[in-house]
Design an enzyme around this catalytic site. Sequence first.
Site, PDB file in Angstrom:
ATOM      1  N   PHE A 175     -20.316 -25.789  -4.616  1.00  0.00           N
ATOM      2  CA  PHE A 175     -20.293 -25.361  -3.211  1.00  0.00           C
ATOM      3  C   PHE A 175     -19.390 -24.134  -3.007  1.00  0.00           C
ATOM      4  O   PHE A 175     -19.849 -23.062  -2.575  1.00  0.00           O
ATOM      5  CB  PHE A 175     -19.817 -26.572  -2.380  1.00  0.00           C
ATOM      6  CG  PHE A 175     -19.436 -26.285  -0.965  1.00  0.00           C
ATOM      7  CD1 PHE A 175     -20.179 -25.408  -0.168  1.00  0.00           C
ATOM      8  CD2 PHE A 175     -18.327 -26.920  -0.403  1.00  0.00           C
ATOM      9  CE1 PHE A 175     -19.807 -25.167   1.160  1.00  0.00           C
ATOM     10  CE2 PHE A 175     -17.964 -26.692   0.911  1.00  0.00           C
ATOM     11  CZ  PHE A 175     -18.698 -25.814   1.688  1.00  0.00           C
TER      12      PHE A 175
ATOM     13  N   TYR B 250      -8.041 -38.981  -8.339  1.00  0.00           N
ATOM     14  CA  TYR B 250      -8.464 -37.578  -8.198  1.00  0.00           C
ATOM     15  C   TYR B 250      -7.243 -36.702  -7.908  1.00  0.00           C
ATOM     16  O   TYR B 250      -7.005 -35.690  -8.577  1.00  0.00           O
ATOM     17  CB  TYR B 250      -9.495 -37.466  -7.068  1.00  0.00           C
ATOM     18  CG  TYR B 250      -9.697 -36.058  -6.548  1.00  0.00           C
ATOM     19  CD1 TYR B 250     -10.225 -35.061  -7.368  1.00  0.00           C
ATOM     20  CD2 TYR B 250      -9.364 -35.717  -5.230  1.00  0.00           C
ATOM     21  CE1 TYR B 250     -10.406 -33.769  -6.898  1.00  0.00           C
ATOM     22  CE2 TYR B 250      -9.548 -34.435  -4.750  1.00  0.00           C
ATOM     23  CZ  TYR B 250     -10.073 -33.469  -5.588  1.00  0.00           C
ATOM     24  OH  TYR B 250     -10.247 -32.190  -5.121  1.00  0.00           O
TER      25      TYR B 250
HETATM   26  N1  NAD Z   1     -14.776 -29.020  -1.026  1.00  0.00           N
HETATM   27  C1  NAD Z   1     -13.551 -29.381  -0.641  1.00  0.00           C
HETATM   28  O1  NAD Z   1     -13.331 -29.775   0.503  1.00  0.00           O
HETATM   29  C2  NAD Z   1     -12.380 -29.311  -1.605  1.00  0.00           C
HETATM   30  C3  NAD Z   1     -11.126 -29.692  -1.136  1.00  0.00           C
HETATM   31  C4  NAD Z   1     -10.030 -29.640  -2.000  1.00  0.00           C
HETATM   32  C5  NAD Z   1     -10.214 -29.179  -3.297  1.00  0.00           C
HETATM   33  N2  NAD Z   1     -11.454 -28.825  -3.735  1.00  0.00           N
HETATM   34  C6  NAD Z   1     -11.579 -28.353  -5.117  1.00  0.00           C
HETATM   35  O2  NAD Z   1     -12.314 -27.135  -5.106  1.00  0.00           O
HETATM   36  C7  NAD Z   1     -13.101 -27.031  -6.288  1.00  0.00           C
HETATM   37  C8  NAD Z   1     -14.553 -26.774  -5.936  1.00  0.00           C
HETATM   38  O3  NAD Z   1     -15.024 -27.838  -5.129  1.00  0.00           O
HETATM   39  P1  NAD Z   1     -16.499 -27.902  -4.553  1.00  0.00           P
HETATM   40  O4  NAD Z   1     -16.422 -28.571  -3.229  1.00  0.00           O
HETATM   41  O5  NAD Z   1     -17.165 -26.587  -4.667  1.00  0.00           O
HETATM   42  O6  NAD Z   1     -17.133 -28.946  -5.559  1.00  0.00           O
HETATM   43  P2  NAD Z   1     -18.526 -28.913  -6.363  1.00  0.00           P
HETATM   44  O7  NAD Z   1     -18.626 -30.249  -7.020  1.00  0.00           O
HETATM   45  O8  NAD Z   1     -19.633 -28.480  -5.459  1.00  0.00           O
HETATM   46  O9  NAD Z   1     -18.278 -27.778  -7.433  1.00  0.00           O
HETATM   47  C9  NAD Z   1     -17.733 -28.014  -8.709  1.00  0.00           C
HETATM   48  C10 NAD Z   1     -18.712 -27.445  -9.735  1.00  0.00           C
HETATM   49  O10 NAD Z   1     -18.118 -27.604 -11.017  1.00  0.00           O
HETATM   50  C11 NAD Z   1     -19.099 -28.050 -11.922  1.00  0.00           C
HETATM   51  N3  NAD Z   1     -18.433 -28.826 -12.948  1.00  0.00           N
HETATM   52  C12 NAD Z   1     -17.851 -30.049 -12.815  1.00  0.00           C
HETATM   53  N4  NAD Z   1     -17.326 -30.442 -13.983  1.00  0.00           N
HETATM   54  C13 NAD Z   1     -17.569 -29.446 -14.867  1.00  0.00           C
HETATM   55  C14 NAD Z   1     -17.276 -29.262 -16.236  1.00  0.00           C
HETATM   56  N5  NAD Z   1     -16.625 -30.208 -16.924  1.00  0.00           N
HETATM   57  N6  NAD Z   1     -17.674 -28.109 -16.837  1.00  0.00           N
HETATM   58  C15 NAD Z   1     -18.340 -27.150 -16.145  1.00  0.00           C
HETATM   59  N7  NAD Z   1     -18.659 -27.286 -14.829  1.00  0.00           N
HETATM   60  C16 NAD Z   1     -18.272 -28.411 -14.210  1.00  0.00           C
HETATM   61  C17 NAD Z   1     -20.057 -28.892 -11.112  1.00  0.00           C
HETATM   62  O11 NAD Z   1     -21.350 -28.936 -11.692  1.00  0.00           O
HETATM   63  C18 NAD Z   1     -20.043 -28.186  -9.761  1.00  0.00           C
HETATM   64  O12 NAD Z   1     -21.128 -27.271  -9.654  1.00  0.00           O
HETATM   65  C19 NAD Z   1     -12.853 -28.315  -7.072  1.00  0.00           C
HETATM   66  O13 NAD Z   1     -11.843 -28.065  -8.018  1.00  0.00           O
HETATM   67  C20 NAD Z   1     -12.364 -29.286  -6.016  1.00  0.00           C
HETATM   68  O14 NAD Z   1     -11.551 -30.283  -6.573  1.00  0.00           O
HETATM   69  C21 NAD Z   1     -12.541 -28.876  -2.918  1.00  0.00           C
END
Ligand code: NAD
Length: 345
Positions: free
Chosen positions: A23, A164
């Site tokens: 995302f 997490y």
């Molecule tokens: N969306 C939120 O509200 C939020 C809030 C706090 C922190 N975060 C952090 O922001 C980052 C992005 O979040 P997001 O919402 O876009 O999540 P998301 O799950 O949409 O994106 C993460 C992407 O990483 C890929 N991925 C996961 N494990 C992997 C691996 N081992 N190797 C390669 N690719 C891998 C997944 O396929 C996914 O496309 C993450 O680190 C998440 O913890 C997000």
Amino acid sequence: MQDATGAGKGSAGTILITGAAGFIGFHLAQAMLAQGWRVVGIDNHNSYYDPALKAAREARLTPDPRYRPVRGGIEEPGLLARIFAEERPGAVVHLAAQAGVRHSIDNPRAYVQANLIGTFELLEAARACPPRHMLLASTSSAYGANTEMPYRETDKADSQMSFYAATKKSTEAMAHSYAHLFALPITVFRFFTVYGPWGRPDMAPYLFTSAILEGRPIRVFNHGDMKRDFTFVTDLVRAIGLLVGAVPGTDPAGEFDSLSPVAPFRVVNIGNGAPVQLMDFIAAIETATGRRADRQMLPMQPGDVPATWADTTLLRALSGYAPQTNLQDGVAAYVDWFRSFYGTD
Ligand SMILES: NC(=O)c1ccc[n+]([C@@H]2O[C@H](COP(=O)([O-])OP(=O)(O)OC[C@H]3O[C@@H](n4cnc5c(N)ncnc54)[C@H](O)[C@@H]3O)[C@@H](O)[C@H]2O)c1
């Protein structure tokens, strides 16, 4: 082409984004391409949620010849080392992770694999081919049981409430040690509940919108007594883009700066700075969809916190900017996207 990090070593203008089909990664890749960067995006397209959504995001990036998609897991030994050696990125934004508070209770191993081992492999690759600036995603959940609001980066944060959050806080400590030992400039972001078009299907905006449009009840935890500092994704990636150029060094941004006393390392909140009641968030979705929600009131879920609220003083000092999209506009943009992407009315 100009590298905002002013990269002296490495190929100026190349940014590596892990989790680029995710995302936030997708939005960031789009924004960095628009700013003239060459983008290398790594993602394993895992099935934590529908990989078709990840493929659809990636399909919007690949027509640009300056976008190089790499399919693979960041924890695979040697993969990141090879990509770093080939590309010598000037900046790295690490977003790939196993996300989700609730999923971590039943599937902790996935978090060790992606978050701990994956981040370790990234740090090792950066040690061998140092970028000018590495930026890592952490979370507001790192503040855990803290009750003093708004959350400040300099607050003690040692009481994580979910596995997490524990893995994310651990990656902050791992990154600090590499920043110190190998003089690697590292910024850690703590994101606050990000929402917007192309959002994750495991998060509240999707769960609420899909249920409301399909006439199913929505599950409202802690009987609705929750507050979140919802951050619109376009604002968030704009802030990330600005922070890429704010390389931590010896020039602190003021007495509130979280800059480490020994390393080129800092933690920065990226949030809206204005928490919203969950019931107001639901009301905004009702307005945007034109439908009433059938609310099923439930107790608090394990691992969750009742409120989050970002202090954005440091973000403003470093970037001159902080997120500002109001809830009604952000939710309307999300619901518009949802309807067109999923073909619902
Ligand atoms: N969306 C939120 O509200 C939020 C809030 C706090 C922190 N975060 C952090 O922001 C980052 C992005 O979040 P997001 O919402 O876009 O999540 P998301 O799950 O949409 O994106 C993460 C992407 O990483 C890929 N991925 C996961 N494990 C992997 C691996 N081992 N190797 C390669 N690719 C891998 C997944 O396929 C996914 O496309 C993450 O680190 C998440 O913890 C997000």
